[in-house]
Design a protein around this motif. Structure first.
Motif, PDB file in Angstrom:
ATOM      1  N   UNK A 209      -8.333  -1.421   7.751  1.00 46.46           N
ATOM      2  CA  UNK A 209      -8.084  -0.005   7.967  1.00 46.46           C
ATOM      3  C   UNK A 209      -8.962   0.798   7.021  1.00 46.46           C
ATOM      4  N   UNK A 210      -8.974   2.091   7.213  1.00 43.26           N
ATOM      5  CA  UNK A 210      -9.762   2.989   6.391  1.00 43.26           C
ATOM      6  C   UNK A 210      -8.842   3.646   5.367  1.00 43.26           C
TER       7      UNK A 210
ATOM      8  N   UNK B 175       0.865  -1.176   0.000  1.00 44.47           N
ATOM      9  CA  UNK B 175       0.000   0.000   0.000  1.00 44.47           C
ATOM     10  C   UNK B 175       0.902   1.226   0.000  1.00 44.47           C
ATOM     11  N   UNK B 176       0.844   1.996  -1.081  1.00 44.62           N
ATOM     12  CA  UNK B 176       1.694   3.176  -1.199  1.00 44.62           C
ATOM     13  C   UNK B 176       0.945   4.434  -0.781  1.00 44.62           C
ATOM     14  N   UNK B 177       1.739   5.433  -0.396  1.00 41.49           N
ATOM     15  CA  UNK B 177       1.216   6.760  -0.084  1.00 41.49           C
ATOM     16  C   UNK B 177       0.213   6.732   1.067  1.00 41.49           C
ATOM     17  N   UNK B 178       0.556   6.004   2.143  1.00 34.31           N
ATOM     18  CA  UNK B 178      -0.301   5.946   3.326  1.00 34.31           C
ATOM     19  C   UNK B 178       0.387   6.639   4.497  1.00 34.31           C
ATOM     20  N   UNK B 179      -0.417   7.184   5.373  1.00 32.36           N
ATOM     21  CA  UNK B 179       0.092   7.811   6.587  1.00 32.36           C
ATOM     22  C   UNK B 179       0.676   6.745   7.515  1.00 32.36           C
ATOM     23  N   UNK B 180       1.679   7.127   8.284  1.00 29.54           N
ATOM     24  CA  UNK B 180       2.298   6.202   9.229  1.00 29.54           C
ATOM     25  C   UNK B 180       1.280   5.721  10.265  1.00 29.54           C
ATOM     26  N   UNK B 181       0.306   6.553  10.604  1.00 32.52           N
ATOM     27  CA  UNK B 181      -0.727   6.163  11.576  1.00 32.52           C
ATOM     28  C   UNK B 181      -1.550   4.973  11.062  1.00 32.52           C
TER      29      UNK B 181
END
Length: 67
Positions: free
Chosen positions: A39-40, A17-23
């Motif tokens: 996850x959302x 999964x690219x370009x996702x927030x670390x959270x």
């Protein structure tokens, strides 16, 4: 901070999964070993099934040259 999350499934399958927030990565990491790791993403709840382990790569992966 955004980056790439790498999820390992049974039978040596991967989900990247690219370009996702670390959270979001931290959310997935907490669910490792559960039957439903979810996850959302883009206002949709995504269920990746059983995932273990998960890894994080800061920024984007250069697929022409690897990490």
């Amino acid at each position: 901070m955004k980056g790439t999350a790498i999820l390992y499934h049974d039978e040596n399958k991967l989900t990247i999964i690219e370009n996702v927030e670390h959270s979001v990565f931290e959310e997935l990491k907490e669910q490792c070993g559960d039957k439903h790791c979810q996850c959302n993403l883009e206002n949709k709840v995504i269920d990746f099934g059983a995932v273990s382990p998960v890894f994080w790569h800061e920024d984007e992966v250069d697929w022409d040259y690897g990490y």
